[in-house]
Design a protein around this motif. Sequence first.
Motif, PDB file in Angstrom:
ATOM      1  N   VAL A   1       0.846  -1.202   0.000  1.00 32.82           N
ATOM      2  CA  VAL A   1       0.000   0.000   0.000  1.00 32.82           C
ATOM      3  C   VAL A   1       0.878   1.246   0.000  1.00 32.82           C
ATOM      4  O   VAL A   1       0.595   2.210  -0.719  1.00 32.82           O
ATOM      5  CB  VAL A   1      -0.978  -0.017   1.203  1.00 32.82           C
TER       6      VAL A   1
ATOM      7  N   LEU B   1       2.322   1.658  -3.583  1.00 31.94           N
ATOM      8  CA  LEU B   1       1.294   2.088  -4.528  1.00 31.94           C
ATOM      9  C   LEU B   1       0.873   3.539  -4.282  1.00 31.94           C
ATOM     10  O   LEU B   1       0.635   4.291  -5.239  1.00 31.94           O
ATOM     11  CB  LEU B   1       0.087   1.159  -4.464  1.00 31.94           C
ATOM     12  N   LEU B   2       0.767   3.944  -3.025  1.00 31.80           N
ATOM     13  CA  LEU B   2       0.455   5.344  -2.734  1.00 31.80           C
ATOM     14  C   LEU B   2       1.602   6.265  -3.144  1.00 31.80           C
ATOM     15  O   LEU B   2       1.373   7.372  -3.636  1.00 31.80           O
ATOM     16  CB  LEU B   2       0.139   5.536  -1.258  1.00 31.80           C
TER      17      LEU B   2
ATOM     18  N   PHE C   1      -5.968   5.459  -8.187  1.00 24.65           N
ATOM     19  CA  PHE C   1      -5.438   4.402  -7.318  1.00 24.65           C
ATOM     20  C   PHE C   1      -5.513   4.705  -5.823  1.00 24.65           C
ATOM     21  O   PHE C   1      -5.861   3.817  -5.053  1.00 24.65           O
ATOM     22  CB  PHE C   1      -4.018   4.023  -7.732  1.00 24.65           C
TER      23      PHE C   1
ATOM     24  N   ILE D   1      -7.542   2.252  -3.351  1.00 24.09           N
ATOM     25  CA  ILE D   1      -6.913   1.647  -2.174  1.00 24.09           C
ATOM     26  C   ILE D   1      -7.714   1.974  -0.924  1.00 24.09           C
ATOM     27  O   ILE D   1      -7.959   1.105  -0.079  1.00 24.09           O
ATOM     28  CB  ILE D   1      -5.451   2.125  -2.037  1.00 24.09           C
TER      29      ILE D   1
ATOM     30  N   LEU E   1      -9.533  -0.899   1.342  1.00 20.78           N
ATOM     31  CA  LEU E   1      -9.219  -1.079   2.761  1.00 20.78           C
ATOM     32  C   LEU E   1     -10.475  -0.910   3.616  1.00 20.78           C
ATOM     33  O   LEU E   1     -10.689  -1.647   4.582  1.00 20.78           O
ATOM     34  CB  LEU E   1      -8.139  -0.098   3.211  1.00 20.78           C
TER      35      LEU E   1
END
Length: 126
Positions: A79, A82-83, A97, A101, A105
Amino acid sequence: MSERAYRFILGTTLIVLLYLQAPIPIYIYMGVLLFEGVTNWRIPIIVSRLRYGADYHDPFMGHCPRFGFDAERMLRLIVFVLLLISYIGLPEVAWFFPWFIGFMLFMAGMTNICPMVMGLRWLGFR
């Protein structure tokens, strides 16, 4: 505190921060994820040890023959990456994205079904 409740809190927090368009708190959020992923000092385990004492035993903290860390730790690192890529690296192109995410979550916390953790456990993470 369970991992399920923590995933719910993580998702809700990320959605609210993205809605408010506050970059500094999102950087702090990413820093917390990186800290948890690197050190494996996860907030749910710390809270449980504070509530139940040092005798608290996490059932997933056993020995893993394939990899040296568990799926929850890997989830936090994924995570974070990707962030980092989508929020800092390519915000105009990959704006979707971070929202995805956050909602995933949030839903993983509500349903206790996290496909990422299930897939990581299938790959051999504990």
